[in-house]
Design a protein around this motif. Structure first.
Motif, PDB file in Angstrom:
ATOM      1  N   ARG A  77       0.842  -1.210   0.000  1.00  0.00           N
ATOM      2  CA  ARG A  77       0.000   0.000   0.000  1.00  0.00           C
ATOM      3  C   ARG A  77       0.876   1.259   0.000  1.00  0.00           C
ATOM      4  O   ARG A  77       2.094   1.153  -0.018  1.00  0.00           O
ATOM      5  CB  ARG A  77      -0.914  -0.004   1.232  1.00  0.00           C
ATOM      6  N   GLY A  78       0.238   2.414   0.040  1.00  0.00           N
ATOM      7  CA  GLY A  78       0.943   3.690   0.189  1.00  0.00           C
ATOM      8  C   GLY A  78       2.035   3.890  -0.856  1.00  0.00           C
ATOM      9  O   GLY A  78       1.876   3.542  -2.024  1.00  0.00           O
ATOM     10  N   PHE A  79       3.151   4.457  -0.427  1.00  0.00           N
ATOM     11  CA  PHE A  79       4.259   4.734  -1.359  1.00  0.00           C
ATOM     12  C   PHE A  79       4.725   3.459  -2.061  1.00  0.00           C
ATOM     13  O   PHE A  79       5.043   3.482  -3.242  1.00  0.00           O
ATOM     14  CB  PHE A  79       5.492   5.279  -0.620  1.00  0.00           C
TER      15      PHE A  79
ATOM     16  N   ALA B 107       2.596   2.564  -4.880  1.00  0.00           N
ATOM     17  CA  ALA B 107       2.732   3.605  -5.925  1.00  0.00           C
ATOM     18  C   ALA B 107       4.079   3.464  -6.660  1.00  0.00           C
ATOM     19  O   ALA B 107       4.147   3.647  -7.876  1.00  0.00           O
ATOM     20  CB  ALA B 107       2.604   4.991  -5.299  1.00  0.00           C
TER      21      ALA B 107
ATOM     22  N   THR C 271      -0.936   9.710   2.392  1.00  0.00           N
ATOM     23  CA  THR C 271      -1.180   8.316   2.013  1.00  0.00           C
ATOM     24  C   THR C 271      -2.336   7.810   2.883  1.00  0.00           C
ATOM     25  O   THR C 271      -2.729   8.467   3.850  1.00  0.00           O
ATOM     26  CB  THR C 271       0.067   7.439   2.266  1.00  0.00           C
ATOM     27  N   GLU C 272      -2.850   6.624   2.524  1.00  0.00           N
ATOM     28  CA  GLU C 272      -3.995   6.051   3.265  1.00  0.00           C
ATOM     29  C   GLU C 272      -3.798   6.097   4.779  1.00  0.00           C
ATOM     30  O   GLU C 272      -4.680   6.503   5.527  1.00  0.00           O
ATOM     31  CB  GLU C 272      -4.125   4.568   2.907  1.00  0.00           C
TER      32      GLU C 272
ATOM     33  N   ASP D 229       1.784  15.062  -2.425  1.00  0.00           N
ATOM     34  CA  ASP D 229       1.047  13.936  -2.984  1.00  0.00           C
ATOM     35  C   ASP D 229       2.017  12.789  -3.267  1.00  0.00           C
ATOM     36  O   ASP D 229       3.214  13.030  -3.478  1.00  0.00           O
ATOM     37  CB  ASP D 229       0.381  14.391  -4.297  1.00  0.00           C
ATOM     38  N   GLU D 230       1.474  11.563  -3.277  1.00  0.00           N
ATOM     39  CA  GLU D 230       2.312  10.380  -3.565  1.00  0.00           C
ATOM     40  C   GLU D 230       3.162  10.561  -4.824  1.00  0.00           C
ATOM     41  O   GLU D 230       4.307  10.131  -4.876  1.00  0.00           O
ATOM     42  CB  GLU D 230       1.428   9.146  -3.744  1.00  0.00           C
TER      43      GLU D 230
END
Ligand SMILES: NC(=O)c1ccc[n+]([C@@H]2O[C@H](COP(=O)([O-])OP(=O)(O)OC[C@H]3O[C@@H](n4cnc5c(N)ncnc54)[C@H](O)[C@@H]3O)[C@@H](O)[C@H]2O)c1
Length: 251
Positions: A17-19, A22, A191-192, A217-218
């Motif tokens: 998840r998150g970074f 991405a 992030t989430e 932002d990511e």
């Protein structure tokens, strides 16, 4: 779609998840086979499946970065895909509210776990990946530090300060193998986890420390990672790039 990474393999810790996710999406879009490693195996596999359904190459694997034996297995499995490992992103980290408290409130066991994951996890994954990165053209490692490393005053920040220090140490040690090692210090990025956990008042306080008026932002962190792992950064090693909207500016 840029296809510069065809034939490259990238291992990303905390890739569920998150970074981490991405980073995986972005590197797969450029043609890399991404291996997403996360202590939450189903989440890593779900993220990998999402990348595959968009036409990318991705594998999701369960593993805790503090588990030396499992990390050795994972790096061997990743290396078998395309003959080695080209990119390692040491991204897995503990940064929830629970680990952002004063040391006196957290107690020894939590502080130990914080350093085990954020610091020793990075050391372990780097050592495990190293045999498969040697001899790969353009090989590079990116460690995820934090603006908190530069502003000081928390155990979390201190763990991330160690990440910045280890980035210089590994850059020096791995230079003879032509492996570049850099870090990114993100500022506040929604992030989430941050969106769900950080109280609005804390978000506002942290944002007020930025020079830039825009929200982090990511994609700002993803772009920094794409640059640092590319040949455009071939003369950059041992650096920690602050991507903080000016929050952690300093000499
Ligand atoms: N989001 C921000 O604003 C911000 C700012 C500065 C630094 N960071 C750093 O960026 C990194 C990623 O942040 P994020 O916001 O995407 O986090 P996140 O919490 O959304 O995702 C982290 C992922 O890492 C995994 N993970 C945690 N411990 C692990 C372990 N021991 N082994 C394997 N996987 C593990 C989690 O399961 C999760 O999927 C962290 O190192 C964090 O400290 C984030």
């Amino acid at each position: 779609m840029a296809q510069d990474r065809i034939g490259k393999t990238a291992v990303i810790t905390g890739g569920g998840r998150g970074f981490g996710k991405a980073f995986g999406v972005a590197l797969a879009a450029e043609g890399a086979h991404v291996v997403l490693v996360d202590r939450d195996g189903p989440e890593a596999e779900a993220a990998a499946a999402e990348i595959r359904s968009a036409g990318g190459l991705a594998t999701g694997l369960a593993g805790d970065v503090t588990d030396e034996v499992r990390m050795a297995e994972i790096m061997a499995q990743a290396a078998a895909l395309q003959g080695g490992i080209d990119i390692l992103i040491n991204n897995a980290g503990l940064h929830s509210e629970e680990y952002g408290k004063p040391i006196t409130e957290m107690g020894l066991a939590k502080v130990r776990r914080l350093f085990d994951v954020n610091v020793m996890g990075l050391v372990g994954c780097t050592l495990a990946a190293l045999p498969y990165m040697k001899g790969r053209e353009g090989a590079s490692i990116v460690n995820i530090s934090s603006s908190a490393a530069h502003t000081g005053g928390s155990a979390y920040g201190d763990s991330k300060l160690a990440v910045a220090g280890l980035t210089i140490t590994f850059a020096r040690e791995l230079a003879p193998d032509n492996i570049r090692v850099n870090a990114i210090s993100p500022g506040l990025i929604l992030t989430e986890t941050i969106r769900a956990e950080l109280p609005e008042v804390t978000k506002a306080r942290v944002k007020a420390m930025q020079m830039s008026a825009i929200d982090g932002d990511e994609h700002h962190i993803v772009d920094a990672m794409l640059f640092l792992t590319s040949c455009k950064a071939e003369f950059i090693t041992g650096e920690t790039l602050r991507v903080t909207g000016g929050m952690a500016a300093g000499v």
